[in-house]
Design an enzyme around this catalytic site. Structure first.
Site, PDB file in Angstrom:
ATOM      1  N   HIS A 123       0.790   0.428  -1.230  1.00  0.00           N
ATOM      2  CA  HIS A 123       1.806  -0.245  -2.267  1.00  0.00           C
ATOM      3  C   HIS A 123       2.070  -1.518  -1.677  1.00  0.00           C
ATOM      4  O   HIS A 123       2.288  -1.780  -0.549  1.00  0.00           O
ATOM      5  CB  HIS A 123       2.971   0.727  -2.268  1.00  0.00           C
ATOM      6  N   ASP A 200       3.663   5.328   5.516  1.00  0.00           N
ATOM      7  CA  ASP A 200       4.442   5.308   4.415  1.00  0.00           C
ATOM      8  C   ASP A 200       4.493   6.604   3.682  1.00  0.00           C
ATOM      9  O   ASP A 200       3.319   6.958   2.965  1.00  0.00           O
ATOM     10  CB  ASP A 200       3.982   4.208   3.379  1.00  0.00           C
ATOM     11  N   GLN A 203       5.289   8.602  -1.029  1.00  0.00           N
ATOM     12  CA  GLN A 203       4.858   9.532  -2.081  1.00  0.00           C
ATOM     13  C   GLN A 203       4.447  10.901  -1.390  1.00  0.00           C
ATOM     14  O   GLN A 203       3.948  12.141  -2.029  1.00  0.00           O
ATOM     15  CB  GLN A 203       3.572   9.197  -2.634  1.00  0.00           C
ATOM     16  N   LYS A 226      12.718   9.462  -5.248  1.00  0.00           N
ATOM     17  CA  LYS A 226      11.575  10.020  -5.467  1.00  0.00           C
ATOM     18  C   LYS A 226      11.604  11.472  -5.076  1.00  0.00           C
ATOM     19  O   LYS A 226      10.720  12.114  -5.228  1.00  0.00           O
ATOM     20  CB  LYS A 226      10.506   9.315  -4.933  1.00  0.00           C
ATOM     21  N   CYS A 366       2.199  -1.652  -8.774  1.00  0.00           N
ATOM     22  CA  CYS A 366       2.190  -2.201  -7.451  1.00  0.00           C
ATOM     23  C   CYS A 366       1.331  -2.048  -6.271  1.00  0.00           C
ATOM     24  O   CYS A 366       1.539  -1.696  -5.165  1.00  0.00           O
ATOM     25  CB  CYS A 366       3.908  -1.577  -7.003  1.00  0.00           C
TER      26      CYS A 366
HETATM   27  N1  C6P Z   1       5.988   3.372  -6.030  1.00  0.00           N
HETATM   28  C1  C6P Z   1       5.593   3.872  -8.053  1.00  0.00           C
HETATM   29  O1  C6P Z   1       5.866   4.063  -9.320  1.00  0.00           O
HETATM   30  P1  C6P Z   1      10.763   2.116  -3.103  1.00  0.00           P
HETATM   31  O2  C6P Z   1      10.669   1.308  -4.432  1.00  0.00           O
HETATM   32  O3  C6P Z   1      11.036   1.373  -1.932  1.00  0.00           O
HETATM   33  O4  C6P Z   1      11.498   3.385  -3.444  1.00  0.00           O
HETATM   34  O5  C6P Z   1       9.321   2.487  -2.713  1.00  0.00           O
HETATM   35  C2  C6P Z   1       8.370   1.835  -2.671  1.00  0.00           C
HETATM   36  C3  C6P Z   1       6.785   2.534  -2.451  1.00  0.00           C
HETATM   37  C4  C6P Z   1       6.309   2.269  -1.338  1.00  0.00           C
HETATM   38  N2  C6P Z   1       5.162   3.114  -0.954  1.00  0.00           N
HETATM   39  C5  C6P Z   1       4.570   3.980  -1.923  1.00  0.00           C
HETATM   40  C6  C6P Z   1       3.356   4.488  -1.521  1.00  0.00           C
HETATM   41  C7  C6P Z   1       5.247   3.770  -3.111  1.00  0.00           C
HETATM   42  O6  C6P Z   1       4.659   4.685  -4.182  1.00  0.00           O
HETATM   43  C8  C6P Z   1       6.384   3.173  -3.342  1.00  0.00           C
HETATM   44  C9  C6P Z   1       7.110   3.059  -4.691  1.00  0.00           C
HETATM   45  C10 C6P Z   1       6.723   3.712  -7.131  1.00  0.00           C
HETATM   46  O7  C6P Z   1       4.401   4.295  -7.642  1.00  0.00           O
HETATM   47  C11 C6P Z   1       7.556   2.466  -7.804  1.00  0.00           C
HETATM   48  S1  C6P Z   1       6.596   0.657  -7.733  1.00  0.00           S
END
Ligand code: C6P
Length: 411
Positions: A123, A200, A203, A226, A366
């Site tokens: 991401h 990371d 997910q 999430k 993203c």
């Molecule tokens: N992905 C998606 O719709 P934040 O925005 O900081 O809570 O998470 C960032 C992030 C980091 N790593 C992974 C693997 C992610 O999937 C995400 C966030 C969301 O896929 C919003 S773009």
């Protein structure tokens, strides 16, 4: 599980989520989840009864706010099986957690010619901080390309490492392909080479049990929103020995031990990394979310999400115009189904689905370098949470089956 038992379980779970309703299928859970009443109540109760600025006041209310905040830290520690609460830092989200490492760790540990290894499936939040760190330190950022279905083998990983690799950053579950990387094996290989491993978990933590001691990762980043908690609260787990040697990321109130006109000494872990007034209400909400996860249990969560994924993928495959990205095996999707419908732009698909009250995400998710690698400018993604139902999956499929007709195709 019989159909009736599943229905009964659906009903029991859905009663806990006030926003969910039969009129709308919310299938954008990889972006953010809905919140159970228990989380909403915990946040409201905190602000009704316990709110004060934590970690500062000596009066009873501030002590209570501090206790609730620190109890939340203990709940997170136990959820990911960290050794100590000193290793749990509250941030705003996974992005901030990754940026914290991107500044505070890289500063003293990378120099020109050192290498950072990440994968093409990261991401943007697990990519841009390393691009910036490379720019600042002169380190080289290398990309590991997976196979088309997202697989990274041990051999591929070993090949990508070099004697100059100092840092490896990898998502445990891809937000586009839904595939799971073998973080435990890769972290151990990285350690053999003396590299630090950042996982990371944005997910993964909401969908599978994550045990930082078992995985033996050095850092783990994830977001509360999430996993049923409010927005604005996230977590960075860091191995104590590493965190102790790192410089702070942000500077200001509450992260200090002693301040003079000339400088300062810093507070002990984890407070050294939590400058300024903290998001105590968010932490309390995350605690309630973790309690909710523990009540349902990952066994049921994973069974439900896998069942929905399998059911949806099987029905999608009946439509010859739909292509699903990633693995053929629903087990390797973790509730994430990203797909194309031949001849229809993802934004049109999402708009048609929206008109039928089915919420999905369309675009690059993203993860633009991944889509470029796959040769696809944009896609549509449905992502499940354990509270979704077969009826919602049916609704998605029925809507998808109407998309080409809506766009004027003969069928
Ligand atoms: N992905 C998606 O719709 P934040 O925005 O900081 O809570 O998470 C960032 C992030 C980091 N790593 C992974 C693997 C992610 O999937 C995400 C966030 C969301 O896929 C919003 S773009």
């Amino acid at each position: 599980m019989t159909k009736t038992e599943r229905r009964e379980e659906d009903e029991r779970i859905r009663r806990d989520f006030p926003l969910l309703n039969p009129g709308e299928a919310y299938l954008d859970n990889a972006a953010t989840t809905q919140k159970p009443q228990a989380v909403l109540d915990a946040v409201t109760e905190y602000y009704r009864k316990s709110n004060a600025n934590p970690l500062r006041g000596l009066y009873a209310l501030s002590v209570e706010a501090t206790r609730e905040y620190e109890d939340a830290r203990e709940a997170v520690r136990s959820f990911i099986n960290a050794k100590s609460t000193e290793e749990i830092i509250f941030t705003r989200n996974a992005t901030e957690s990754l940026n914290l490492i991107g500044y505070a760790w890289t500063e003293d540990h990378l120099s020109a010619g050192d290498e950072i290894l990440i994968t093409v499936m990261e991401h943007h939040s697990d990519m841009l901080p390393w691009q910036q760190a490379a720019r600042r330190t002169g380190a080289v950022l290398r990309y590991l390309e997976p196979l088309e279905d997202g697989t990274i083998t041990e051999e591929m990983f070993r090949k990508a490492l070099t004697p100059r690799t100092r840092l490896v950053c990898m998502t445990q579950i891809s937000n586009v392909l839904g595939c799971r990387n073998d973080v435990k094996t890769f972290a151990s290989i990285a350690h053999e080479q003396g590299a630090v491993f950042v996982c990371d978990g944005a997910q993964s933590v909401p969908h599978i049990p994550v045990d930082v001691q078992d995985l033996d990762v050095d850092f783990l980043a994830f977001s509360g929103h999430k996993m049923l908690a409010p927005m604005g609260i996230g977590v960075l787990y860091g191995r104590k020995e590493i965190l102790e040697k790192m410089q702070p990321f942000l500077f200001g109130g509450e992260m200090i031990e002693y301040v003079t006109r000339e400088g300062a000494t810093y507070a002990e872990l984890p407070h050294k990394f939590e400058a300024g007034t903290v998001n105590a209400g968010g932490a309390v909400g995350l605690h309630a979310a973790i309690d909710y996860y523990n009540r349902i249990g990952f066994e049921r969560i994973m069974e439900r999400e896998e069942h929905l994924t399998r059911y949806t993928m099987e029905r999608m495959r009946e439509n010859p115009y739909i292509t699903i990205l990633g693995s053929e095996d629903p087990k390797n999707h973790h509730g994430i189904i990203t797909f194309k419908v031949e001849g229809v732009h993802p934004h049109d698909i999402a708009a048609i689905l929206d008109s039928l009250h089915v919420d999905v995400r369309a675009g690059h998710h993203c993860a633009q370098p991944l889509l470029k690698f796959l040769g696809i400018p944009s896609t549509t993604r449905a992502s499940f949470c354990f509270y979704n139902t077969e009826e919602e999956a049916d609704r998605l499929i029925d809507a998808l089956n109407s998309v080409r007709k809506e766009m004027g195709y003969a069928e």
